[in-house]
Every structure is written in structure tokens, then in C-alpha cells.
Design an enzyme around this catalytic site. Sequence first.
Site, PDB file in Angstrom:
ATOM      1  N   ASP A   1       8.249   2.947 -13.131  1.00 28.53           N
ATOM      2  CA  ASP A   1       7.692   4.201 -12.610  1.00 28.53           C
ATOM      3  C   ASP A   1       6.206   4.350 -12.889  1.00 28.53           C
ATOM      4  O   ASP A   1       5.745   5.393 -13.375  1.00 28.53           O
ATOM      5  CB  ASP A   1       8.453   5.412 -13.179  1.00 28.53           C
ATOM      6  CG  ASP A   1       9.798   5.583 -12.497  1.00 28.53           C
ATOM      7  OD1 ASP A   1       9.906   5.231 -11.301  1.00 28.53           O
ATOM      8  OD2 ASP A   1      10.747   6.041 -13.165  1.00 28.53           O
TER       9      ASP A   1
ATOM     10  N   LYS B   1      -2.514  -2.442  -7.949  1.00 25.10           N
ATOM     11  CA  LYS B   1      -2.812  -2.788  -9.348  1.00 25.10           C
ATOM     12  C   LYS B   1      -2.301  -4.180  -9.670  1.00 25.10           C
ATOM     13  O   LYS B   1      -1.210  -4.568  -9.249  1.00 25.10           O
ATOM     14  CB  LYS B   1      -2.084  -1.763 -10.239  1.00 25.10           C
ATOM     15  CG  LYS B   1      -2.407  -1.842 -11.691  1.00 25.10           C
ATOM     16  CD  LYS B   1      -3.607  -0.992 -12.048  1.00 25.10           C
ATOM     17  CE  LYS B   1      -4.096  -1.249 -13.458  1.00 25.10           C
ATOM     18  NZ  LYS B   1      -4.841  -2.534 -13.589  1.00 25.10           N
TER      19      LYS B   1
ATOM     20  N   HIS C   1       0.815  -1.214   0.000  1.00 19.71           N
ATOM     21  CA  HIS C   1       0.000   0.000   0.000  1.00 19.71           C
ATOM     22  C   HIS C   1       0.850   1.266   0.000  1.00 19.71           C
ATOM     23  O   HIS C   1       0.347   2.334   0.315  1.00 19.71           O
ATOM     24  CB  HIS C   1      -0.928   0.005   1.228  1.00 19.71           C
ATOM     25  CG  HIS C   1      -1.992  -1.052   1.158  1.00 19.71           C
ATOM     26  ND1 HIS C   1      -2.497  -1.678   2.265  1.00 19.71           N
ATOM     27  CD2 HIS C   1      -2.635  -1.593   0.102  1.00 19.71           C
ATOM     28  CE1 HIS C   1      -3.419  -2.563   1.896  1.00 19.71           C
ATOM     29  NE2 HIS C   1      -3.511  -2.533   0.601  1.00 19.71           N
TER      30      HIS C   1
ATOM     31  N   LYS D   1      -2.863  -8.746  -6.929  1.00 23.64           N
ATOM     32  CA  LYS D   1      -3.245  -9.793  -7.879  1.00 23.64           C
ATOM     33  C   LYS D   1      -4.491 -10.476  -7.371  1.00 23.64           C
ATOM     34  O   LYS D   1      -4.715 -10.562  -6.161  1.00 23.64           O
ATOM     35  CB  LYS D   1      -2.136 -10.842  -8.013  1.00 23.64           C
ATOM     36  CG  LYS D   1      -2.168 -11.577  -9.333  1.00 23.64           C
ATOM     37  CD  LYS D   1      -1.585 -10.689 -10.414  1.00 23.64           C
ATOM     38  CE  LYS D   1      -1.249 -11.381 -11.683  1.00 23.64           C
ATOM     39  NZ  LYS D   1      -0.269 -10.586 -12.443  1.00 23.64           N
TER      40      LYS D   1
ATOM     41  N   LYS E   1       7.435  -4.611 -10.220  1.00 27.99           N
ATOM     42  CA  LYS E   1       7.265  -4.284 -11.643  1.00 27.99           C
ATOM     43  C   LYS E   1       6.872  -2.815 -11.805  1.00 27.99           C
ATOM     44  O   LYS E   1       7.454  -2.084 -12.598  1.00 27.99           O
ATOM     45  CB  LYS E   1       6.156  -5.196 -12.183  1.00 27.99           C
ATOM     46  CG  LYS E   1       6.033  -5.268 -13.667  1.00 27.99           C
ATOM     47  CD  LYS E   1       4.821  -6.100 -14.065  1.00 27.99           C
ATOM     48  CE  LYS E   1       4.893  -7.547 -13.631  1.00 27.99           C
ATOM     49  NZ  LYS E   1       3.810  -8.370 -14.221  1.00 27.99           N
TER      50      LYS E   1
HETATM   51  N1  GLU Z   1      -1.636  -9.138 -15.448  1.00 27.84           N
HETATM   52  C1  GLU Z   1      -0.675  -8.242 -16.014  1.00 27.84           C
HETATM   53  C2  GLU Z   1       0.659  -8.400 -15.314  1.00 27.84           C
HETATM   54  O1  GLU Z   1       0.951  -9.421 -14.750  1.00 27.84           O
HETATM   55  C3  GLU Z   1      -1.168  -6.813 -16.111  1.00 27.84           C
HETATM   56  C4  GLU Z   1      -1.504  -6.131 -14.835  1.00 27.84           C
HETATM   57  C5  GLU Z   1      -2.179  -4.760 -15.005  1.00 27.84           C
HETATM   58  O2  GLU Z   1      -2.306  -4.298 -16.117  1.00 27.84           O
HETATM   59  O3  GLU Z   1      -2.584  -4.208 -13.983  1.00 27.84           O
HETATM   60  O4  GLU Z   1       1.501  -7.549 -15.364  1.00 27.84           O
END
Ligand code: GLU
Length: 476
Positions: free
Chosen positions: A103, A74, A68, A110, A98
Site C-alpha cells: 500500500d 517509483k 501510471h 526502474k 511491490k
Molecule cells: N531499488 C529498491 C527496490 O528494488 C528501492 C526502490 C525505491 O525505494 O523506490 O525496491
Amino acid sequence: MSNHASFFENVVHNVDRAAAMTTHPPGLIDHIKICNSVYHFEFPLRRHNERGEEYYEVIQAWRVEHSHHKLPTKGGIRYAAEVNEDEVKALAALMTYKCAIVDVPFGGAKGAIQIDPSKYTKEEVERITRRYTHELAKKNFIGPGVDVPAPDYGTGEREMAWIADTYEALNPGQLDALACVTGKPISQGGVAGRREATGRGVFYALREACSNADDMRELGLAPGLAGKRVVVQGLGNVGYHSAKFCREEGEAIIIAIAEREGAILNPAGLNEEEVLQHRRATGSILNFPGATNIPDSRDALELECDILIPAALENQITGDNASRIRARIIGEGANGPTTPEAEAILVGRGVLIVPDIYANAGGVTVSYFEWLKNLAHVRIGRMGKRYEAAQERRIVQVIETVTGKRLSESEWAMLSKGPDELDYVKSGLEETMVLAYHQLRETWKSRKDIPDLRTAAFLIALEKVARDYMELGIFP
Ligand code: GLU
């Protein structure tokens, strides 16, 4: 690291290796490593058997928010029969690192539903998706500023449209509701270029990696992606588009493609679109005209080639097969395809691994653009396209006047079309992937104790996340 470490333990192992090179207090590193919120829930699905009798099936589902330190969190949602909590935690953690590398200002998350979507009707998948969204909404695990899902293995635009629709229905009048999920169809607030974004990002990553003449010399390869022999594992969204862009724009040769049912090899080159059509028509990639069948698809990973792109699932390159891998470069389209044992063997043999948390970051990068588009409530490029086109026309006119040469109609159209949404998305993605690669490589080469690009990637990500926590004042 034991051979039987879990996926999440493998991610933690990579973080620990990078953390050992920093001076951050152990408490901070521990806090970064763990998953902030893990939500596991179950819900019933009413089904009918062949005799039309009603029965209920209990569906297992998860959403994990790893960090957080930045909001929203995301990450995609995976539909797979074998998915489990450890896997979702690992994938959520990878999303944090990632996003930091490219950035993109999000924490990692997930989600997963434990189903094989092919075993359910379209209506059932829709009901499952809508119920899943309800459950997330009830616990505040979805929202434009809270947690924003996206597609992953087993999901796509269709599921994202159902999620957006359900969320909007639960939040009537919420102006930014469409930004609650990305990877939507363009007609439902999606952005041009999102579907192919991860594969396009893999291509940019490999193009950058291959452009360094010194690195290529060390691998015994000529600089440039053109002419490189590529093996792709997985013909899903990521594998298909990685192959397409490496072939079309990078002029690489796709010599083999592997899928669940087997693999095919043709040293003269395969066209991924033709292979996909063949698979749709026959139900298998095997027996593709002009290609040799490889019955066990795992054998394809060990083919003699320059670049291997694992674009299927995690744990494909392990301590068991790493010593037989003959590729000189591995471009990780999938999340977590290489275990730490395999990595030690491959790096020891001088193989260049372009790591997942960088190589497949194109998807979330373009998701970020989609989220921005939804918050801005305007198509990207709408304000500037005509203005840019007019500017371009003026320049072409001057060139015509100065040279005295009249350009053809098609030359005019090409030189003065003005950028549209897809042009901006491609340019933003290319800029992101190129910058990040050079940052990774410079970090890797800056210290003798950084053995590979993955360690450099984790180190960069860790520094950025740690800095955010410090700036939040949570850790002095
Ligand atoms: N599932 C994709 C990943 O593993 C995209 C995630 C996203 O766009 O939020 O990067």
C-alpha cells in the site's frame, strides 16, 4: 515456460498465473502487464586513457515507467555492466506489484546505466549521474509528482545526492524539489533508517513467516526465527542488513555468506560486520578466521540450512540448481532471484518462498516515508517528540508513586525518551510488513487453487491495480 524465458517474461508469467484466478477482462490484464513508457537513451562521456589522450565513450541508459495508475512512479536506478532493457522492464514491473502489496501509493519504475562503477573514477560517476538526471529531466521522467528514483544495485546515497542537486539546479525555487529522489543522505533530505530499510524489511518478513506454528510444523521446523540456520547470498546493502537484523533482533544464526569471489561457512555462526571488515581489508570474504572456504559461491545456495536469503541479483535459483537446494524457507531479498521453473520444483517439495515483491518491499516503503518527509518539509516526529516524552514521564512518575520504587537514571531515560525519526520509521515499516504478510498468508490459505505465497502476492497486487484502473474509469 521455457528455460530461456527472459526476466520480463518470467514476471509476465507470474502475473498471468494470478490473472487466471480473477474475472478481469483480458484487455485490462494486458494493459497492466505492459510497460507504459520505455525510455532508452545514450550520451557520451569524455575520458582519458593512460597516456592522457582524450576519447569518448557512449553510455547506454534507461528509465522505464511500468504503470501510471498511480503517480509518481517509483523505483531504483541500477549501475551494472550487464544490465539490459528487458531487465529494467522486469524490475519496473516488479515495483508496481511491490508498491501495491505494501500500500505505497506509487506506480512502478526502474532505471539503469550500463556501467561497472568500479571501472570509473568518482568524478566520472558523478558526471554520468548528473548527465543521466539531465536526460530524465528533459523528457519529464523525473520529478516529485512524476517519477522518483532511488538506490538499487550499484548506487547509493552519494548518487541520490547528485541527482537531487542536479534536479534542484534545473528547477530553481521548486518547493518540493528534494522529493524528486529518495535514498538521499540524511543531511540532504534523507530519512533515518532508509539505508537499512530493505534488510530490516526482509527480517520482519521472515520473522512473520516463522511465527506461524502450523506452517513451521509443515516444514519440519520449530516456530520462531531464533536459532534458525541462515545462508545469505550477497553482502551488499540488502544482504548485509538482512543478516544483521536476523542475527541481532531475530537471534538467527548466519552459517554462511556468499559473495562473487566465493563463500564462507561456519555452523557456529558468522558476524556480518566482521566479515565485511575482513573483505574490506583483504579484498575477499575467503579465509575468514574460523570459517571454511567454499570456492564456488553457487555451492553456498545448496548448503543444508533452514533459511536461504538470496540478496544479490536475479535468476540465481533456476531449473538447474533448484532440486539441490536444501533450505526449507527462501526469503527473497533480491528482485527476481527464483525463476518459475525453480519455483515449481521448490514448491513441489514444500519449500516456503517468501516472495521478493513482498519480502524486499521495505526499501520502497521507507522511500515513501522519505518522500512524505520532503513534501511535509519537517523531520518526522519533530512536532510530537517532546510531548510524547512528557506524557511518558508522567506515566513513569505515577508508577513510581504507586509502587514506591525509584527507577534508575537509565530506566528513566529508556522509558521517557520520546520517539524520534528512526523510531517512527521502524514502527511504520514493521506495521507495513506485518500487515502485508498476514494479508498474503490469508489469501494463500483462502483458496485451494493458490499454490504459494507468490501467487497470492501477485493476485493481491493485481486486484489493487485493477481496482485503481476501474476507479479511474479507464476500464468499466
Ligand atoms: N531499488 C529498491 C527496490 O528494488 C528501492 C526502490 C525505491 O525505494 O523506490 O525496491
